[in-house]
Design a protein around this motif. Structure first.
Motif, PDB file in Angstrom:
ATOM      1  N   GLU A 250       5.666  -3.884   0.714  1.00 61.25           N
ATOM      2  CA  GLU A 250       6.487  -3.158  -0.261  1.00 61.25           C
ATOM      3  C   GLU A 250       6.943  -1.794   0.248  1.00 61.25           C
ATOM      4  O   GLU A 250       8.113  -1.426   0.133  1.00 61.25           O
TER       5      GLU A 250
ATOM      6  N   TYR B 127      10.190  -1.182   2.885  1.00 61.80           N
ATOM      7  CA  TYR B 127      11.612  -1.316   2.604  1.00 61.80           C
ATOM      8  C   TYR B 127      12.136  -0.190   1.711  1.00 61.80           C
ATOM      9  O   TYR B 127      11.388   0.404   0.943  1.00 61.80           O
TER      10      TYR B 127
ATOM     11  N   TRP C 240      14.204  -3.921  -1.894  1.00 58.93           N
ATOM     12  CA  TRP C 240      12.908  -4.434  -2.332  1.00 58.93           C
ATOM     13  C   TRP C 240      12.956  -4.849  -3.802  1.00 58.93           C
ATOM     14  O   TRP C 240      12.453  -5.922  -4.175  1.00 58.93           O
TER      15      TRP C 240
END
Length: 445
Positions: free
Chosen positions: A134, A137, A142
């Protein structure tokens, strides 16, 4: 879920029955919702080997596939260009419906991802460890691969917006680079008055541009909660957009040339189309399609709806997803992670792709890259700053592909008739909601 909501979603890409169980459509034995796949499982699969069929049109993946095969000699990556965008989606849906020939990996644009996630036609990658990525990005891409509590793809690229402008034309007419959309309208007026054949930009009605500008303005038109959907194009952000863009339409400051046509490229080359508010993936298209204007163009931050702000938006971009009916999920995920988070990212950047990974966006080497086409400008710095300014919380409809297909029949009329943008957006809303209701969604009207 009501019996009404369990009806078959017969629209484009929505043919699986919605099920209460967290299993894939079409009788797939996919159990990724329950089983955790660890690093050891992925390494064992890579050692054992096999074939991974990848449907994608993105050209930089060719070298990534070759590199992956070299690193893992027991794995064969079969890269298939099944067409771009809608053409591939039609082929993918046909394969899913027939339960035959479904690829192991598929390129899906962010706006199209939701419909496959909703019907469980693609795999939740959370059990494969995707959640740990997570922080890798930028926020826009995301958020685009997350649905409910699942992660249904890994971002491949991104399209943070910027303003591409013809410096030669601006200098000729003494036009300052606009920093707000109000200044943009004024620039359009000044340009068109100085040269009636020149326009500030080309726009004959484009769903992608409209939704991107709504996003930047802070609008949240799409409300999606499972199979419940709502659409509202009347919030404060939407009103900012319609008030400004209506002036451009009413005053005939927009070129009537359709985007991506031969005449469009010609207009970019001869200066009759003076700017493009578009995604950061555009430079390669300038270099290949508008060669004669090399050195004339520059890049600036996207104009703001409020002076002094730094909000941006995403325009385009794709993910790599793992279809639920694919046969080699461990190998498929290993390739997706390699291409979109591992060594494949650098390979793709070197071949012209614009990354979604924050580390690469923020690297000195990336931001110091000079673009000869833009007079040596270090445009990646502008793109990277843009990526940081994308407002969170944006959602697309779970049938956005269909919604976009009717844009010209609804909102598009505001460009060629007496209809206004708010009227066009209302027609788009009504038609999109009617479609959703027919497909089994619970709609808020």
């Amino acid at each position: 879920m009501s019996q009404h909501s369990r009806r078959l979603l017969r629209g484009f890409g929505l043919v699986c029955a919605l099920a209460l169980a967290a299993t894939a459509c079409g009788g797939s034995d996919d159990d990724s919702g329950q089983k955790k796949i660890g690093a050891a499982d992925l390494q064992a699969a890579l050692k054992k080997g096999g074939t991974v069929t990848v449907w994608a049109w993105e050209p930089t993946l060719k070298q990534v596939a070759a590199d992956f095969e070299k690193k893992y000699p027991e794995v064969d990556i079969e890269l298939v260009n099944a067409g771009t965008g809608n053409d591939q989606y039609k082929g993918l849906q046909n394969a899913i419906s027939a339960k035959k020939g479904v690829p192991d990996v598929a390129q899906l644009e962010y706006y199209a991802l939701g419909q496959y996630a909703l019907t469980k036609e693609i795999t939740d990658l959370t059990p494969y460890g995707a959640g740990k990525l997570e922080g890798s990005y930028s926020p826009g891409p995301w958020n685009s691969v997350k649905f409910d509590d699942g992660i249904y793809g890994l971002p491949m690229d991104s399209g943070p917006m910027a303003l591409f402008y013809n410096k030669k034309v601006f200098d000729k007419h003494g036009i300052a680079v606009p920093t707000t959309w109000d200044e943009y309208v004024e620039a359009g007026r000044k340009l068109h008055k100085a040269d009636p054949k020149a326009y500030i930009t080309s726009d004959v009605g484009d769903a992608g541009l409209t939704t991107s500008l709504l996003w930047q303005a802070g609008s949240h038109p799409y409300k999606v909660d499972g199979t419940e959907v709502g659409i509202d194009f009347t919030d404060a952000g939407a009103k900012k957009y319609t008030a400004t863009w209506q002036k451009l339409i009413d005053e005939k400051l927009l070129s009537p040339i359709a985007g991506w046509s031969d005449d469009w490229y010609k207009g970019l080359g001869d200066g009759t189309i003076a700017t493009l508010p578009i995604g950061a993936w555009m430079p390669a298209n300038f270099a290949s399609g508008v060669k004669d204007a090399a050195g004339d163009w520059r890049v600036a931050p996207l104009p703001q709806w409020e002076k002094g702000k730094s909000a941006s938006s995403e325009n385009g971009g794709s993910s790599l997803a793992v279809p639920a009916l694919g046969k080699n999920k461990e190998l498929a995920y290993a390739f997706v992670e390699y291409a979109n988070s591992g060594p494949g990212v650098q390979t793709r950047i070197k071949n012209g792709a614009f990354p979604a990974t924050a580390k690469d966006l923020n690297s000195q080497a990336f931001q110091d890259t000079e673009f000869p086409y833009f007079g040596g400008q270090k445009a990646n710095k502008i793109f990277a700053d843009s990526a940081k300014g994308v407002p969170a919380g944006w959602k697309y409809l779970p049938y956005q592909v269909y919604a976009n297909s009717i844009f010209n029949d609804t909102v598009g009329k505001a460009y060629v008739s007496g209809a206004t943008l708010p009227e066009g957006l209302k027609a788009w809303r009504d038609k999109s909601l009617d479609y959703g209701q027919k497909q089994g969604f619970t709609v808020q009207k």
